[in-house]
Motif scaffolding. Structure first.
Motif, PDB file in Angstrom:
ATOM      1  N   GLN A   1       0.853  -1.255   0.005  1.00 49.11           N
ATOM      2  CA  GLN A   1      -0.043  -0.193   0.067  1.00 49.11           C
ATOM      3  C   GLN A   1       0.691   1.297   0.123  1.00 49.11           C
ATOM      4  O   GLN A   1       2.191   1.186   0.359  1.00 49.11           O
ATOM      5  CB  GLN A   1      -0.790   0.220   1.210  1.00 49.11           C
ATOM      6  N   ALA A   2       0.231   2.528  -0.512  1.00 45.93           N
ATOM      7  CA  ALA A   2       1.162   3.692  -0.577  1.00 45.93           C
ATOM      8  C   ALA A   2       1.595   4.185   0.772  1.00 45.93           C
ATOM      9  O   ALA A   2       2.471   4.554   1.036  1.00 45.93           O
ATOM     10  CB  ALA A   2       0.231   4.650  -1.066  1.00 45.93           C
ATOM     11  N   SER A   3       0.739   3.806   1.964  1.00 46.81           N
ATOM     12  CA  SER A   3       1.182   4.074   3.170  1.00 46.81           C
ATOM     13  C   SER A   3       2.427   3.390   3.738  1.00 46.81           C
ATOM     14  O   SER A   3       3.195   3.939   4.636  1.00 46.81           O
ATOM     15  CB  SER A   3       0.012   3.954   4.084  1.00 46.81           C
ATOM     16  N   SER A   4       2.612   2.216   3.187  1.00 52.38           N
ATOM     17  CA  SER A   4       3.880   1.363   3.601  1.00 52.38           C
ATOM     18  C   SER A   4       5.129   1.997   2.671  1.00 52.38           C
ATOM     19  O   SER A   4       6.119   2.173   3.082  1.00 52.38           O
ATOM     20  CB  SER A   4       3.692  -0.156   3.454  1.00 52.38           C
ATOM     21  N   LEU A   5       4.899   2.513   1.303  1.00 51.54           N
ATOM     22  CA  LEU A   5       5.898   2.642   0.510  1.00 51.54           C
ATOM     23  C   LEU A   5       6.480   4.341   0.775  1.00 51.54           C
ATOM     24  O   LEU A   5       7.532   4.441   0.531  1.00 51.54           O
ATOM     25  CB  LEU A   5       5.370   2.580  -1.047  1.00 51.54           C
ATOM     26  N   PHE A   6       5.634   5.108   1.272  1.00 48.80           N
ATOM     27  CA  PHE A   6       5.713   6.411   1.354  1.00 48.80           C
ATOM     28  C   PHE A   6       5.517   6.886   2.695  1.00 48.80           C
ATOM     29  O   PHE A   6       4.697   7.353   3.103  1.00 48.80           O
ATOM     30  CB  PHE A   6       5.040   7.411   0.448  1.00 48.80           C
ATOM     31  N   ARG A   7       6.510   6.445   3.613  1.00 48.07           N
ATOM     32  CA  ARG A   7       6.514   6.666   5.059  1.00 48.07           C
ATOM     33  C   ARG A   7       7.543   7.774   5.312  1.00 48.07           C
ATOM     34  O   ARG A   7       8.574   7.767   4.796  1.00 48.07           O
ATOM     35  CB  ARG A   7       6.591   5.474   6.127  1.00 48.07           C
ATOM     36  N   PRO A   8       7.134   8.538   6.626  1.00 47.47           N
ATOM     37  CA  PRO A   8       8.270   9.604   7.012  1.00 47.47           C
ATOM     38  C   PRO A   8       9.437   8.863   7.457  1.00 47.47           C
ATOM     39  O   PRO A   8       9.355   7.693   7.940  1.00 47.47           O
ATOM     40  CB  PRO A   8       7.574  10.097   8.190  1.00 47.47           C
ATOM     41  N   VAL A   9      10.696   9.274   6.949  1.00 52.71           N
ATOM     42  CA  VAL A   9      11.805   8.846   7.209  1.00 52.71           C
ATOM     43  C   VAL A   9      12.619  10.056   8.112  1.00 52.71           C
ATOM     44  O   VAL A   9      12.698  11.024   7.559  1.00 52.71           O
ATOM     45  CB  VAL A   9      12.430   8.496   5.774  1.00 52.71           C
ATOM     46  N   GLN A  10      13.437   9.624   8.894  1.00 53.55           N
ATOM     47  CA  GLN A  10      14.222  10.379   9.773  1.00 53.55           C
ATOM     48  C   GLN A  10      15.357  11.373   8.828  1.00 53.55           C
ATOM     49  O   GLN A  10      16.107  10.710   8.174  1.00 53.55           O
ATOM     50  CB  GLN A  10      14.847   9.889  10.943  1.00 53.55           C
ATOM     51  N   GLY A  11      15.080  12.586   8.928  1.00 53.76           N
ATOM     52  CA  GLY A  11      15.906  13.661   8.234  1.00 53.76           C
ATOM     53  C   GLY A  11      15.354  14.136   6.892  1.00 53.76           C
ATOM     54  O   GLY A  11      15.926  14.867   6.094  1.00 53.76           O
ATOM     55  N   ILE A  12      14.075  13.555   6.498  1.00 54.23           N
ATOM     56  CA  ILE A  12      13.380  13.922   5.378  1.00 54.23           C
ATOM     57  C   ILE A  12      12.168  14.573   6.032  1.00 54.23           C
ATOM     58  O   ILE A  12      11.048  14.050   6.292  1.00 54.23           O
ATOM     59  CB  ILE A  12      13.030  12.709   4.349  1.00 54.23           C
ATOM     60  N   PRO A  13      12.063  15.874   5.490  1.00 48.17           N
ATOM     61  CA  PRO A  13      10.882  16.480   6.239  1.00 48.17           C
ATOM     62  C   PRO A  13       9.502  16.146   5.456  1.00 48.17           C
ATOM     63  O   PRO A  13       8.464  16.229   5.931  1.00 48.17           O
ATOM     64  CB  PRO A  13      11.165  18.057   6.051  1.00 48.17           C
ATOM     65  N   THR A  14       9.513  15.687   4.197  1.00 50.00           N
ATOM     66  CA  THR A  14       8.192  15.392   3.569  1.00 50.00           C
ATOM     67  C   THR A  14       8.363  13.987   3.050  1.00 50.00           C
ATOM     68  O   THR A  14       9.347  13.397   2.824  1.00 50.00           O
ATOM     69  CB  THR A  14       8.019  16.474   2.465  1.00 50.00           C
ATOM     70  N   PHE A  15       7.056  13.530   2.803  1.00 48.79           N
ATOM     71  CA  PHE A  15       6.831  12.067   2.373  1.00 48.79           C
ATOM     72  C   PHE A  15       5.613  11.977   1.296  1.00 48.79           C
ATOM     73  O   PHE A  15       4.616  12.698   1.744  1.00 48.79           O
ATOM     74  CB  PHE A  15       6.805  10.858   3.476  1.00 48.79           C
ATOM     75  N   PRO A  16       5.884  11.452   0.118  1.00 47.10           N
ATOM     76  CA  PRO A  16       7.186  11.069  -0.397  1.00 47.10           C
ATOM     77  C   PRO A  16       8.040  12.090  -0.711  1.00 47.10           C
ATOM     78  O   PRO A  16       7.854  13.606  -0.736  1.00 47.10           O
ATOM     79  CB  PRO A  16       6.646  10.626  -1.645  1.00 47.10           C
ATOM     80  N   PHE A  17       9.407  11.686  -0.872  1.00 39.34           N
ATOM     81  CA  PHE A  17      10.315  12.778  -1.086  1.00 39.34           C
ATOM     82  C   PHE A  17      10.046  13.303  -2.233  1.00 39.34           C
ATOM     83  O   PHE A  17      10.284  12.841  -3.465  1.00 39.34           O
ATOM     84  CB  PHE A  17      11.762  11.680  -1.056  1.00 39.34           C
ATOM     85  N   CYS A  18      10.021  14.785  -2.135  1.00 37.40           N
ATOM     86  CA  CYS A  18       9.734  15.672  -3.333  1.00 37.40           C
ATOM     87  C   CYS A  18      10.577  17.007  -3.453  1.00 37.40           C
ATOM     88  O   CYS A  18      10.147  18.080  -3.712  1.00 37.40           O
ATOM     89  CB  CYS A  18       8.342  16.303  -3.454  1.00 37.40           C
ATOM     90  N   GLN A  19      11.869  16.606  -3.275  1.00 35.52           N
ATOM     91  CA  GLN A  19      12.759  17.887  -3.371  1.00 35.52           C
ATOM     92  C   GLN A  19      13.843  17.599  -4.612  1.00 35.52           C
ATOM     93  O   GLN A  19      14.018  16.398  -5.032  1.00 35.52           O
ATOM     94  CB  GLN A  19      13.695  18.024  -2.085  1.00 35.52           C
ATOM     95  N   GLY A  20      14.195  18.714  -5.264  1.00 39.75           N
ATOM     96  CA  GLY A  20      14.984  18.708  -6.341  1.00 39.75           C
ATOM     97  C   GLY A  20      14.412  18.073  -7.654  1.00 39.75           C
ATOM     98  O   GLY A  20      13.216  18.481  -7.566  1.00 39.75           O
ATOM     99  N   ILE A  21      14.807  17.404  -8.339  1.00 37.66           N
ATOM    100  CA  ILE A  21      14.218  16.628  -9.365  1.00 37.66           C
ATOM    101  C   ILE A  21      13.177  15.717  -9.175  1.00 37.66           C
ATOM    102  O   ILE A  21      12.110  15.333  -9.981  1.00 37.66           O
ATOM    103  CB  ILE A  21      15.253  16.062 -10.501  1.00 37.66           C
ATOM    104  N   SER A  22      13.214  15.369  -7.735  1.00 36.72           N
ATOM    105  CA  SER A  22      12.004  14.414  -7.364  1.00 36.72           C
ATOM    106  C   SER A  22      10.453  14.974  -7.406  1.00 36.72           C
ATOM    107  O   SER A  22       9.662  14.315  -7.271  1.00 36.72           O
ATOM    108  CB  SER A  22      12.285  13.850  -6.258  1.00 36.72           C
ATOM    109  N   GLN A  23      10.448  16.240  -7.543  1.00 36.74           N
ATOM    110  CA  GLN A  23       9.301  16.965  -7.373  1.00 36.74           C
ATOM    111  C   GLN A  23       8.335  16.827  -8.789  1.00 36.74           C
ATOM    112  O   GLN A  23       7.338  16.898  -8.646  1.00 36.74           O
ATOM    113  CB  GLN A  23       9.575  18.406  -7.332  1.00 36.74           C
ATOM    114  N   TYR A  24       9.292  16.007  -9.755  1.00 34.67           N
ATOM    115  CA  TYR A  24       8.393  15.722 -10.862  1.00 34.67           C
ATOM    116  C   TYR A  24       7.927  14.203 -10.867  1.00 34.67           C
ATOM    117  O   TYR A  24       7.399  13.788 -11.776  1.00 34.67           O
ATOM    118  CB  TYR A  24       9.286  15.949 -12.097  1.00 34.67           C
ATOM    119  N   SER A  25       8.219  13.584  -9.843  1.00 34.91           N
ATOM    120  CA  SER A  25       7.891  12.337  -9.759  1.00 34.91           C
ATOM    121  C   SER A  25       6.358  12.128  -9.795  1.00 34.91           C
ATOM    122  O   SER A  25       5.473  13.199  -9.496  1.00 34.91           O
ATOM    123  CB  SER A  25       8.390  11.872  -8.254  1.00 34.91           C
ATOM    124  N   LEU A  26       5.617  10.923 -10.138  1.00 37.08           N
ATOM    125  CA  LEU A  26       4.431  10.849 -10.371  1.00 37.08           C
ATOM    126  C   LEU A  26       3.550  11.151  -9.023  1.00 37.08           C
ATOM    127  O   LEU A  26       2.751  11.406  -8.835  1.00 37.08           O
ATOM    128  CB  LEU A  26       4.126   9.394 -10.973  1.00 37.08           C
TER     129      LEU A  26
END
Length: 306
Positions: free
Chosen positions: A27-52
């Motif tokens: 499930q999406a809740s398992s794949l995109f969980r908060p990770v220590q040191g990453i303020p947002t989830f899913p990770f959407c910084q830099g080029i990752s902001q264009y991720s689906l």
């Protein structure tokens, strides 16, 4: 010699199964969980902001997951490589860039789908399982495709060479005990059904050394497949497939297994020698794909009707 055969098609299917399996059974809740040191989830910084998974609101991640599953199912089926190549790469890179804990299989899939773009975009067949595409009047396109496939083989060669040689810098692998630690690890360790068979081997000095150095020999042999004669490659391919099958079964790395299956096929199976599919299997595949064909053909009929 055509580069557009069912050999590269099978490799595309295997690489797509890597990401598809993860998205299908998680499930999406398992794949995109908060990770220590990453303020947002899913990770959407830099080029990752264009991720689906960054282009939809956080509460719509399940919708994005099902969209990705739909695209990957089309890739696995082999439908229209030219149309599915870019979406396949985008989804693979999106997951690798935005998931909380991507594994090595996701990273390898992102690279291979990128390298396969020139081949797939130049493949005008309806299905990548079909007969080899004609190249007599497409010499430039054929040259681009063959050059790309050669680069992929170089990439896979470097991958396996590094995997085998780098392990020797660790004392556990050099002295032949490394696999004992991995297979007894609390997370990656062997399943209970395999323990009665493997534990006595791991406790034997000769057995654990053979099991530890065996993968190093296989990986180094696969790296040498770049310069191996064609009659030798089937043996290297079989050993590599069995090696990664055992990793998938014993360590639970199923997605990594499918990614490496695709790499091994592109590296060691001559692309210009199509795989002969048994008639019964071919008929079964056609029957399985009939609903897909009908669904894809229905809109086209609607647009041509008076």
């Amino acid at each position: 010699m055509s580069p557009w055969t069912n050999v590269y098609g099978l490799a595309r299917t295997c690489v797509a199964l890597c990401t598809l399996g993860t998205l299908l059974f998680s499930q999406a809740s398992s794949l995109f969980r908060p990770v220590q040191g990453i303020p947002t989830f899913p990770f959407c910084q830099g080029i990752s902001q264009y991720s689906l998974f960054c282009l939809v609101p956080p509460d719509q991640l399940e919708v994005a997951r099902f969209v990705a599953i739909g695209v990957l199912l089309a890739v696995v089926s082999g439908w229209r490589p030219r149309f599915t190549a870019l979406p396949h790469w985008w989804i693979t890179v999106s997951f690798q860039a935005s998931a909380s804990i991507p594994d090595g299989g996701d990273q390898i899939s992102a690279v291979i789908t990128l390298l396969l773009l020139p081949v797939a975009l130049l493949d005008g067949r309806r299905w990548h399982w079909g007969p080899p595409a004609e190249v007599s009047n497409r010499l430039a396109a054929s040259l681009v495709a063959w050059t790309t496939l050669f680069v992929i083989r170089l990439q896979v060669t470097g991958l396996y060479f590094q995997a085998s040689v780098a392990k020797l810098s660790h004392a556990e692998w050099a002295d032949g005990t490394g696999l004992w630690y991995w297979l007894n690890d609390s997370f990656f360790g062997m399943p209970d059904w395999a323990r009665p068979v493997l534990q006595p081997i791991l406790l034997n000095p000769v057995g654990v050394t053979a099991m530890t150095w065996g993968p190093l020999i296989i990986e180094f042999g696969i790296a040498l497949g770049m310069i191996a004669r064609r009659p030798v490659r089937p043996y290297l391919l079989a050993s590599g497939l069995l090696f990664h099958l055992m990793i998938g079964l014993l360590m639970g790395l199923g997605s990594f297994m499918f990614a490496m299956f695709g790499c091994l096929i592109l590296h060691l199976r001559p692309v210009d020698q199509p795989i002969r599919i048994p008639l019964r299997l071919h008929a079964a595949l056609r029957r399985a794909l009939d609903p897909v064909r009908a669904a894809l053909a229905r809109p086209a009929k609607a647009t041509t009707s008076p």
